[in-house]
Design a protein around this motif. Structure first.
Motif, PDB file in Angstrom:
ATOM      1  N   UNK A  81       0.830  -1.207   0.000  1.00  0.00           N
ATOM      2  CA  UNK A  81       0.000   0.000   0.000  1.00  0.00           C
ATOM      3  C   UNK A  81       0.866   1.260   0.000  1.00  0.00           C
ATOM      4  N   UNK A  82       1.918   1.245   0.803  1.00  0.00           N
ATOM      5  CA  UNK A  82       2.776   2.424   0.929  1.00  0.00           C
ATOM      6  C   UNK A  82       3.516   2.734  -0.365  1.00  0.00           C
ATOM      7  N   UNK A  83       3.955   1.672  -1.073  1.00  0.00           N
ATOM      8  CA  UNK A  83       4.781   1.877  -2.270  1.00  0.00           C
ATOM      9  C   UNK A  83       4.031   1.562  -3.566  1.00  0.00           C
ATOM     10  N   UNK A  84       2.718   1.507  -3.471  1.00  0.00           N
ATOM     11  CA  UNK A  84       1.864   1.341  -4.654  1.00  0.00           C
ATOM     12  C   UNK A  84       2.198   0.065  -5.422  1.00  0.00           C
ATOM     13  N   UNK A  85       2.214  -1.053  -4.720  1.00  0.00           N
ATOM     14  CA  UNK A  85       2.447  -2.363  -5.323  1.00  0.00           C
ATOM     15  C   UNK A  85       1.212  -3.244  -5.141  1.00  0.00           C
ATOM     16  N   UNK A  86       1.004  -4.156  -6.056  1.00  0.00           N
ATOM     17  CA  UNK A  86      -0.020  -5.176  -5.847  1.00  0.00           C
ATOM     18  C   UNK A  86       0.566  -6.262  -4.950  1.00  0.00           C
ATOM     19  N   UNK A  87      -0.230  -6.815  -4.067  1.00  0.00           N
ATOM     20  CA  UNK A  87       0.233  -7.869  -3.168  1.00  0.00           C
ATOM     21  C   UNK A  87      -0.720  -9.064  -3.290  1.00  0.00           C
ATOM     22  N   UNK A  88      -0.232 -10.137  -3.904  1.00  0.00           N
ATOM     23  CA  UNK A  88      -1.018 -11.354  -4.062  1.00  0.00           C
ATOM     24  C   UNK A  88      -0.765 -12.262  -2.863  1.00  0.00           C
ATOM     25  N   UNK A  89      -1.819 -12.796  -2.280  1.00  0.00           N
ATOM     26  CA  UNK A  89      -1.698 -13.626  -1.078  1.00  0.00           C
ATOM     27  C   UNK A  89      -2.370 -14.971  -1.325  1.00  0.00           C
ATOM     28  N   UNK A  90      -1.654 -16.043  -1.003  1.00  0.00           N
ATOM     29  CA  UNK A  90      -2.225 -17.396  -1.103  1.00  0.00           C
ATOM     30  C   UNK A  90      -2.223 -18.029   0.282  1.00  0.00           C
ATOM     31  N   UNK A  91      -3.278 -18.769   0.596  1.00  0.00           N
ATOM     32  CA  UNK A  91      -3.380 -19.481   1.864  1.00  0.00           C
ATOM     33  C   UNK A  91      -3.198 -20.975   1.588  1.00  0.00           C
ATOM     34  N   UNK A  92      -2.082 -21.503   2.038  1.00  0.00           N
ATOM     35  CA  UNK A  92      -1.746 -22.901   1.751  1.00  0.00           C
ATOM     36  C   UNK A  92      -2.600 -23.845   2.594  1.00  0.00           C
ATOM     37  N   UNK A  93      -2.901 -25.027   2.069  1.00  0.00           N
ATOM     38  CA  UNK A  93      -3.603 -26.032   2.870  1.00  0.00           C
ATOM     39  C   UNK A  93      -2.658 -26.658   3.892  1.00  0.00           C
ATOM     40  N   UNK A  94      -3.188 -27.453   4.783  1.00  0.00           N
ATOM     41  CA  UNK A  94      -2.348 -28.159   5.752  1.00  0.00           C
ATOM     42  C   UNK A  94      -1.686 -29.352   5.073  1.00  0.00           C
ATOM     43  N   UNK A  95      -0.361 -29.426   5.137  1.00  0.00           N
ATOM     44  CA  UNK A  95       0.372 -30.537   4.551  1.00  0.00           C
ATOM     45  C   UNK A  95       0.665 -31.561   5.644  1.00  0.00           C
ATOM     46  N   UNK A  96       0.181 -32.767   5.471  1.00  0.00           N
ATOM     47  CA  UNK A  96       0.313 -33.792   6.507  1.00  0.00           C
ATOM     48  C   UNK A  96       1.715 -34.422   6.531  1.00  0.00           C
ATOM     49  N   UNK A  97       2.440 -34.326   5.436  1.00  0.00           N
ATOM     50  CA  UNK A  97       3.788 -34.898   5.384  1.00  0.00           C
ATOM     51  C   UNK A  97       4.594 -34.180   4.302  1.00  0.00           C
ATOM     52  N   UNK A  98       5.919 -34.362   4.354  1.00  0.00           N
ATOM     53  CA  UNK A  98       6.820 -33.777   3.352  1.00  0.00           C
ATOM     54  C   UNK A  98       6.530 -32.287   3.166  1.00  0.00           C
ATOM     55  N   UNK A  99       6.553 -31.568   4.288  1.00  0.00           N
ATOM     56  CA  UNK A  99       6.123 -30.168   4.255  1.00  0.00           C
ATOM     57  C   UNK A  99       6.923 -29.342   3.247  1.00  0.00           C
ATOM     58  N   UNK A 100       8.267 -29.437   3.272  1.00  0.00           N
ATOM     59  CA  UNK A 100       9.079 -28.577   2.425  1.00  0.00           C
ATOM     60  C   UNK A 100       8.787 -28.801   0.948  1.00  0.00           C
ATOM     61  N   UNK A 101       8.690 -30.075   0.533  1.00  0.00           N
ATOM     62  CA  UNK A 101       8.430 -30.376  -0.877  1.00  0.00           C
ATOM     63  C   UNK A 101       7.037 -29.907  -1.287  1.00  0.00           C
ATOM     64  N   UNK A 102       6.046 -30.180  -0.433  1.00  0.00           N
ATOM     65  CA  UNK A 102       4.674 -29.777  -0.755  1.00  0.00           C
ATOM     66  C   UNK A 102       4.514 -28.255  -0.745  1.00  0.00           C
ATOM     67  N   UNK A 103       5.178 -27.608   0.211  1.00  0.00           N
ATOM     68  CA  UNK A 103       5.103 -26.143   0.285  1.00  0.00           C
ATOM     69  C   UNK A 103       5.746 -25.514  -0.943  1.00  0.00           C
ATOM     70  N   UNK A 104       6.867 -26.068  -1.372  1.00  0.00           N
ATOM     71  CA  UNK A 104       7.542 -25.554  -2.570  1.00  0.00           C
ATOM     72  C   UNK A 104       6.650 -25.715  -3.801  1.00  0.00           C
TER      73      UNK A 104
END
Length: 285
Positions: A81-104
């Motif tokens: 908002x301060x620097x006039x940029x668009x900010x896209x936000x995603x809400x990730x689901x809960x990963x039951x295993x292999x968090x790093x790979x699934x998050x990536x």
């Protein structure tokens, strides 16, 4: 004393800008997407891009795994908002295993969708020299080849630019301190149960703090060597190499100009590994 402090700060900033990735020059054209987290690296990169007059917007993923994440997303929105940029936000689901790979996978899927929909020219990420050495060391003890040692090999439909890849993290901290920039520390970065943190605090931080310039040069040379090798692994080169085996000697010598006779078994394995990754598989040892 204030003047001396200002001069030191200016030298640090000049030093940091001199170490920016050469690929950063391509950011002067078009608009780009910055993968933002609220950590020291992405905050520093946000303000460096502002100084370079790069046209960019932001994207951040909320994983809902830490209570600080709400504040990090709020901070991203405030900066946008301060620097006039668009900010896209995603809400990730809960990963039951292999968090790093699934998050990536989720994160890059999110980035790719934004880039395709809004026609950004590239994705900007805030990986720095410590990140690269940590990956290198973790792969080194596994026993891998050049392709996997360097990491960060992304087969994407869009370019990925890492302006900070040759800058040690202690200089990024100093930049944020001198500029009075707020950032967040991920509490999980201190958890020694994670292999990356073990390598970070046992080996990598001290090595980078003492030998950053040499490490950055070595990784640059290795990256160039990797690009040279992979350039010989095009489908056309592999086809000509196999074709040349059935040709008479004279024709085989002519074909060698295009066939890259330097290709050996381990290079063919690199090609197989690259194709497998594009199909979603990682080869075992």
């Amino acid at each position: 004393m204030c003047l001396i402090s200002t001069l030191i700060t200016q030298r640090l900033i000049v030093s940091l800008y001199d170490k920016l990735s050469p690929a950063t020059q391509s950011l002067t054209r078009g608009k780009h997407l910055l993968g933002f987290s609220g950590g020291v690296d992405s905050v520093a990169l946000f303000f460096i891009l502002l100084r370079l007059n790069v046209v960019f917007d932001m994207a951040i993923v909320h994983y809902h795994t830490r209570k600080e994440a709400d504040d990090e997303v709020a901070y991203a929105k405030d900066l946008a908002q301060k620097y006039n940029k668009r900010c896209f936000i995603a809400h990730a689901p809960h990963f039951h295993s292999h968090f790093e790979a699934n998050a990536r996978s989720f994160r890059f899927g999110f980035f790719g969708e934004i880039i395709a929909t809004h026609h950004y020219q590239s994705l900007i990420l805030a990986h720095q020299l410590n990140d690269r050495l940590e990956w290198f060391m973790m792969q080194l003890v596994r026993g891998v080849g050049l392709s996997n040692l360097l990491g960060f090999e992304d087969s994407r439909s869009y370019p990925i630019i890492r302006p900070l890849e040759s800058i040690p993290k202690n200089e990024i901290y100093q930049f944020c301190k001198d500029e009075g920039l707020a950032y967040f520390e991920d509490s999980s970065n201190n958890d020694m149960r994670f292999k990356r943190n073990y390598f970070r605090y046992t080996f990598c931080n001290e090595l980078v703090n003492s030998f950053s310039e040499g490490i950055a040069r070595s990784l640059m040379y290795l990256q160039k060597d990797k690009q040279t090798l992979l350039a010989a692994l095009t489908p056309q080169a592999l086809y000509l190499e196999s074709l040349s085996q059935a040709l008479p000697l004279e024709s085989k010598q002519q074909c060698a100009i295009f066939a890259y006779n330097i290709i050996e078994t381990h290079l063919l394995l690199l090609a197989c590994d690259k194709i497998a990754k594009r199909c979603g598989y990682v080869l075992s040892a």
